[in-house]
Design a protein around this motif. Structure first.
Motif, PDB file in Angstrom:
ATOM      1  N   ALA A  77     -14.984 -18.107 -42.714  1.00  0.00           N
ATOM      2  CA  ALA A  77     -14.888 -16.655 -42.863  1.00  0.00           C
ATOM      3  C   ALA A  77     -13.534 -16.274 -43.448  1.00  0.00           C
ATOM      4  N   ASP A  78     -13.558 -15.769 -44.671  1.00  0.00           N
ATOM      5  CA  ASP A  78     -12.358 -15.276 -45.325  1.00  0.00           C
ATOM      6  C   ASP A  78     -12.113 -13.822 -44.926  1.00  0.00           C
ATOM      7  N   LEU A  79     -11.078 -13.213 -45.481  1.00  0.00           N
ATOM      8  CA  LEU A  79     -10.666 -11.885 -45.047  1.00  0.00           C
ATOM      9  C   LEU A  79     -10.331 -10.991 -46.239  1.00  0.00           C
ATOM     10  N   ALA A  80     -10.879  -9.787 -46.227  1.00  0.00           N
ATOM     11  CA  ALA A  80     -10.479  -8.733 -47.164  1.00  0.00           C
ATOM     12  C   ALA A  80      -9.986  -7.552 -46.352  1.00  0.00           C
ATOM     13  N   LEU A  81      -8.928  -6.950 -46.776  1.00  0.00           N
ATOM     14  CA  LEU A  81      -8.382  -5.823 -46.019  1.00  0.00           C
ATOM     15  C   LEU A  81      -7.766  -4.781 -46.938  1.00  0.00           C
ATOM     16  N   VAL A  82      -7.747  -3.548 -46.438  1.00  0.00           N
ATOM     17  CA  VAL A  82      -7.113  -2.433 -47.134  1.00  0.00           C
ATOM     18  C   VAL A  82      -5.939  -1.967 -46.297  1.00  0.00           C
TER      19      VAL A  82
ATOM     20  N   ARG B 280      -2.359   2.667 -51.413  1.00  0.00           N
ATOM     21  CA  ARG B 280      -3.191   1.688 -50.732  1.00  0.00           C
ATOM     22  C   ARG B 280      -3.150   0.360 -51.481  1.00  0.00           C
ATOM     23  N   ILE B 281      -3.402  -0.701 -50.743  1.00  0.00           N
ATOM     24  CA  ILE B 281      -3.441  -2.056 -51.293  1.00  0.00           C
ATOM     25  C   ILE B 281      -4.729  -2.735 -50.849  1.00  0.00           C
ATOM     26  N   LEU B 282      -5.381  -3.409 -51.775  1.00  0.00           N
ATOM     27  CA  LEU B 282      -6.480  -4.299 -51.436  1.00  0.00           C
ATOM     28  C   LEU B 282      -5.946  -5.726 -51.453  1.00  0.00           C
ATOM     29  N   ALA B 283      -6.184  -6.455 -50.374  1.00  0.00           N
ATOM     30  CA  ALA B 283      -5.746  -7.844 -50.291  1.00  0.00           C
ATOM     31  C   ALA B 283      -6.924  -8.718 -49.880  1.00  0.00           C
ATOM     32  N   ILE B 284      -7.041  -9.877 -50.516  1.00  0.00           N
ATOM     33  CA  ILE B 284      -8.100 -10.825 -50.206  1.00  0.00           C
ATOM     34  C   ILE B 284      -7.459 -12.168 -49.884  1.00  0.00           C
ATOM     35  N   TYR B 285      -7.804 -12.689 -48.707  1.00  0.00           N
ATOM     36  CA  TYR B 285      -7.256 -13.962 -48.244  1.00  0.00           C
ATOM     37  C   TYR B 285      -8.376 -14.963 -48.002  1.00  0.00           C
ATOM     38  N   PHE B 286      -8.184 -16.162 -48.484  1.00  0.00           N
ATOM     39  CA  PHE B 286      -9.059 -17.276 -48.130  1.00  0.00           C
ATOM     40  C   PHE B 286      -8.508 -17.938 -46.872  1.00  0.00           C
ATOM     41  N   LYS B 287      -9.423 -18.381 -46.017  1.00  0.00           N
ATOM     42  CA  LYS B 287      -9.005 -19.027 -44.771  1.00  0.00           C
ATOM     43  C   LYS B 287      -9.416 -20.494 -44.776  1.00  0.00           C
TER      44      LYS B 287
ATOM     45  N   ASP C 211      -8.341 -24.118 -42.369  1.00  0.00           N
ATOM     46  CA  ASP C 211      -7.546 -24.746 -41.303  1.00  0.00           C
ATOM     47  C   ASP C 211      -6.724 -23.703 -40.548  1.00  0.00           C
ATOM     48  N   GLU C 212      -7.368 -22.557 -40.275  1.00  0.00           N
ATOM     49  CA  GLU C 212      -6.747 -21.462 -39.501  1.00  0.00           C
ATOM     50  C   GLU C 212      -5.573 -20.800 -40.208  1.00  0.00           C
ATOM     51  N   VAL C 213      -5.446 -21.027 -41.510  1.00  0.00           N
ATOM     52  CA  VAL C 213      -4.360 -20.402 -42.278  1.00  0.00           C
ATOM     53  C   VAL C 213      -4.973 -19.499 -43.344  1.00  0.00           C
ATOM     54  N   TYR C 214      -4.477 -18.267 -43.436  1.00  0.00           N
ATOM     55  CA  TYR C 214      -4.898 -17.332 -44.486  1.00  0.00           C
ATOM     56  C   TYR C 214      -4.004 -17.515 -45.708  1.00  0.00           C
ATOM     57  N   THR C 215      -4.625 -17.701 -46.872  1.00  0.00           N
ATOM     58  CA  THR C 215      -3.881 -17.844 -48.122  1.00  0.00           C
ATOM     59  C   THR C 215      -4.290 -16.732 -49.084  1.00  0.00           C
ATOM     60  N   LEU C 216      -3.302 -16.028 -49.610  1.00  0.00           N
ATOM     61  CA  LEU C 216      -3.565 -14.875 -50.467  1.00  0.00           C
ATOM     62  C   LEU C 216      -4.254 -15.297 -51.760  1.00  0.00           C
ATOM     63  N   SER C 217      -5.404 -14.682 -52.037  1.00  0.00           N
ATOM     64  CA  SER C 217      -6.105 -14.905 -53.303  1.00  0.00           C
ATOM     65  C   SER C 217      -5.725 -13.859 -54.326  1.00  0.00           C
ATOM     66  N   THR C 218      -5.696 -12.589 -53.911  1.00  0.00           N
ATOM     67  CA  THR C 218      -5.301 -11.525 -54.837  1.00  0.00           C
ATOM     68  C   THR C 218      -4.774 -10.326 -54.070  1.00  0.00           C
ATOM     69  N   GLN C 219      -3.846  -9.637 -54.688  1.00  0.00           N
ATOM     70  CA  GLN C 219      -3.334  -8.355 -54.207  1.00  0.00           C
ATOM     71  C   GLN C 219      -3.511  -7.340 -55.317  1.00  0.00           C
ATOM     72  N   ASN C 220      -4.162  -6.212 -55.002  1.00  0.00           N
ATOM     73  CA  ASN C 220      -4.391  -5.166 -55.999  1.00  0.00           C
ATOM     74  C   ASN C 220      -3.869  -3.845 -55.458  1.00  0.00           C
ATOM     75  N   ASN C 221      -2.977  -3.214 -56.214  1.00  0.00           N
ATOM     76  CA  ASN C 221      -2.324  -1.985 -55.755  1.00  0.00           C
ATOM     77  C   ASN C 221      -2.966  -0.711 -56.301  1.00  0.00           C
ATOM     78  N   ASP C 222      -4.030  -0.835 -57.092  1.00  0.00           N
ATOM     79  CA  ASP C 222      -4.572   0.323 -57.792  1.00  0.00           C
ATOM     80  C   ASP C 222      -6.036   0.632 -57.474  1.00  0.00           C
ATOM     81  N   PHE C 223      -6.850  -0.393 -57.253  1.00  0.00           N
ATOM     82  CA  PHE C 223      -8.295  -0.183 -57.286  1.00  0.00           C
ATOM     83  C   PHE C 223      -8.807   0.707 -56.146  1.00  0.00           C
ATOM     84  N   ILE C 224      -8.276   0.581 -54.974  1.00  0.00           N
ATOM     85  CA  ILE C 224      -8.783   1.354 -53.833  1.00  0.00           C
ATOM     86  C   ILE C 224      -8.392   2.817 -53.980  1.00  0.00           C
ATOM     87  N   LEU C 225      -9.399   3.697 -53.961  1.00  0.00           N
ATOM     88  CA  LEU C 225      -9.117   5.128 -54.039  1.00  0.00           C
ATOM     89  C   LEU C 225      -8.324   5.588 -52.819  1.00  0.00           C
TER      90      LEU C 225
END
Length: 236
Positions: A58-63, A91-98, A100-114
């Protein structure tokens, strides 16, 4: 007098630079908990968990949202033209891959989220962030008497995030007149329905056509909602 004016001009220039120098933070590239992903003065306002890269974890996406409103110049109509000044919380959209219990940043987007002020009379337009079938779903809505709904589906392929599907619904809340466009970018197909939102079973006119565009859009090439004129006078 000349010396006074000189220092006054320096002071004005410094104030001007300070007023426009808002900097988005660079999110942590790795963390072991969601609490560690939140920079100072930023709040996590929405999250979604699910497998996004096919490894069964289970990966993680957050605003994230900044703690106070600032002045932002937002683009509309294309990816580069900032035409509307808004006072709102970034606002920031961030997507992390998980793994071995570690979240690694896949992308950070500072514009897309209204932002919270970009939904018109309906208030905050951010309705949903979800993960399903290894895809990221983002949903927005807004307007007043005439209302709009926007949905975007992104998938991670070839080390990037591609827009694979989208939906754009525009309708009148009182009498239901509407236009709905469903985009399948993988197959380059557009399905359009004109008719009535409340009486979809009768009188609705549906068409399909080929979508013409050069290449699939990503978070890098599709800056935010309403920034892609996909057809003449049709914005996604």
């Amino acid at each position: 007098m000349k010396v006074f004016l000189f220092y006054l001009l320096i002071l004005i220039a410094q104030v001007s630079v300070a007023q426009k120098a808002f900097q988005f933070p660079k999110l942590k590239p790795q963390a072991v908990s969601t609490a560690q992903l939140k920079p100072g003065n930023w709040n996590i306002i929405s999250t979604a968990e699910g497998d996004l890269n096919g490894d069964g974890t289970a990966d993680l996406a957050l605003v994230l949202e900044y703690f106070k409103a600032i002045d932002e110049i937002r683009v509309y109509g294309d990816n580069t033209t900032g035409i509307i000044k808004e006072t709102q919380k970034p606002r920031i959209l961030a997507i992390y891959f998980k793994k071995d219990e570690v979240y690694t940043l896949s992308t950070q987007n500072n514009d897309f989220i209204l932002r919270s002020e970009e939904g018109g009379k309906l208030g905050d337009p951010l309705q949903q962030i979800a993960i399903k079938d290894q895809q990221l779903y983002l949903r927005f809505q807004g307007g007043n008497e005439w209302r709009w709904e926007l949905g975007y589906t992104f998938k991670f392929e070839n080390k990037d995030w591609f827009l694979t599907n989208a939906i754009n619904l525009y309708y009148n809340n009182s009498h239901g007149d509407m236009t709905e466009r469903i985009y399948n970018f993988k197959d380059r197909e557009l399905y359009t329905t004109h008719g009535n939102l409340y009486r979809r079973d009768i009188g609705n006119y549906k068409t399909s056509e080929v979508l013409f565009f050069s290449q699939l859009r990503t978070f890098k090439t599709f800056k935010k909602p309403w920034a892609w004129e996909i057809m003449p006078n049709v914005y996604l």
